[in-house]
Design a protein around this motif. Structure first.
Motif, PDB file in Angstrom:
ATOM      1  N   ASN A  75      -3.893   0.481  -3.290  1.00 62.37           N
ATOM      2  CA  ASN A  75      -4.708   1.696  -3.293  1.00 62.37           C
ATOM      3  C   ASN A  75      -4.476   2.548  -4.549  1.00 62.37           C
ATOM      4  O   ASN A  75      -4.494   3.772  -4.495  1.00 62.37           O
ATOM      5  CB  ASN A  75      -4.486   2.514  -2.014  1.00 62.37           C
ATOM      6  CG  ASN A  75      -3.038   2.920  -1.803  1.00 62.37           C
ATOM      7  OD1 ASN A  75      -2.124   2.347  -2.386  1.00 62.37           O
ATOM      8  ND2 ASN A  75      -2.824   3.915  -0.961  1.00 62.37           N
TER       9      ASN A  75
ATOM     10  N   PRO B 231      -3.341   7.226  -1.734  1.00 60.00           N
ATOM     11  CA  PRO B 231      -3.782   6.718  -3.032  1.00 60.00           C
ATOM     12  C   PRO B 231      -3.094   7.467  -4.181  1.00 60.00           C
ATOM     13  O   PRO B 231      -2.926   8.682  -4.117  1.00 60.00           O
ATOM     14  CB  PRO B 231      -5.290   6.991  -3.030  1.00 60.00           C
ATOM     15  CG  PRO B 231      -5.658   7.045  -1.584  1.00 60.00           C
ATOM     16  CD  PRO B 231      -4.465   7.658  -0.897  1.00 60.00           C
TER      17      PRO B 231
ATOM     18  N   ARG C 269       0.855  -1.183   0.000  1.00 56.40           N
ATOM     19  CA  ARG C 269       0.000   0.000   0.000  1.00 56.40           C
ATOM     20  C   ARG C 269       0.891   1.232   0.000  1.00 56.40           C
ATOM     21  O   ARG C 269       1.793   1.357   0.801  1.00 56.40           O
ATOM     22  CB  ARG C 269      -0.878  -0.034   1.245  1.00 56.40           C
ATOM     23  CG  ARG C 269      -1.905   1.025   1.321  1.00 56.40           C
ATOM     24  CD  ARG C 269      -2.829   0.743   2.534  1.00 56.40           C
ATOM     25  NE  ARG C 269      -3.903   1.701   2.576  1.00 56.40           N
ATOM     26  CZ  ARG C 269      -4.990   1.658   1.847  1.00 56.40           C
ATOM     27  NH1 ARG C 269      -5.178   0.679   1.000  1.00 56.40           N
ATOM     28  NH2 ARG C 269      -5.919   2.579   1.957  1.00 56.40           N
TER      29      ARG C 269
END
Length: 113
Positions: free
Chosen positions: A109, A29, A25
């Motif tokens: 993400n 984002p 991750r």
């Protein structure tokens, strides 16, 4: 030529089969364009951290290829894979090559679209 029950030739122990890195991750984002920019910046600057240019080129080709082709690229370049996700490798002279996960796979993400 070998058979199903044959063992690897002496010295072949260094050739690990590898896999995609575990899911990861990013801190926030990111879009596909941002990920591609990060990858481009890494590959442009990686040779400046040491090692041989041809090994960096082989690692880039392997990172962008399907796993079966990537294995062949790494093997033919004489790269010694330490971690089975290709994040840490060495050349035959002992130079270390570290690849960040973002050049090997996509984050969980990633913003699509």
């Amino acid at each position: 030529m070998g058979c199903v029950c044959s063992k690897p030739a002496r010295g072949d122990e260094r050739k690990k089969k590898f896999r995609k890195p575990k899911p990861w991750r990013h801190s926030e984002p990111i879009t596909r364009a941002q990920l591609m920019q990060m990858r481009e910046e890494f590959w442009d600057t990686a040779p400046h951290y040491g090692g041989r240019r041809e090994i960096w080129d082989a690692l880039k080709a392997a990172a962008e290829a399907e796993l079966s082709f990537a294995q062949a690229i790494v093997d033919s370049a004489g790269v010694i894979v330490q971690d089975d996700d290709l994040t840490v490798c060495y050349d035959e002279r002992g130079a270390k090559y570290e690849l960040p996960k973002y050049v090997l796979s996509e984050p969980t993400n990633l913003i699509r679209g």
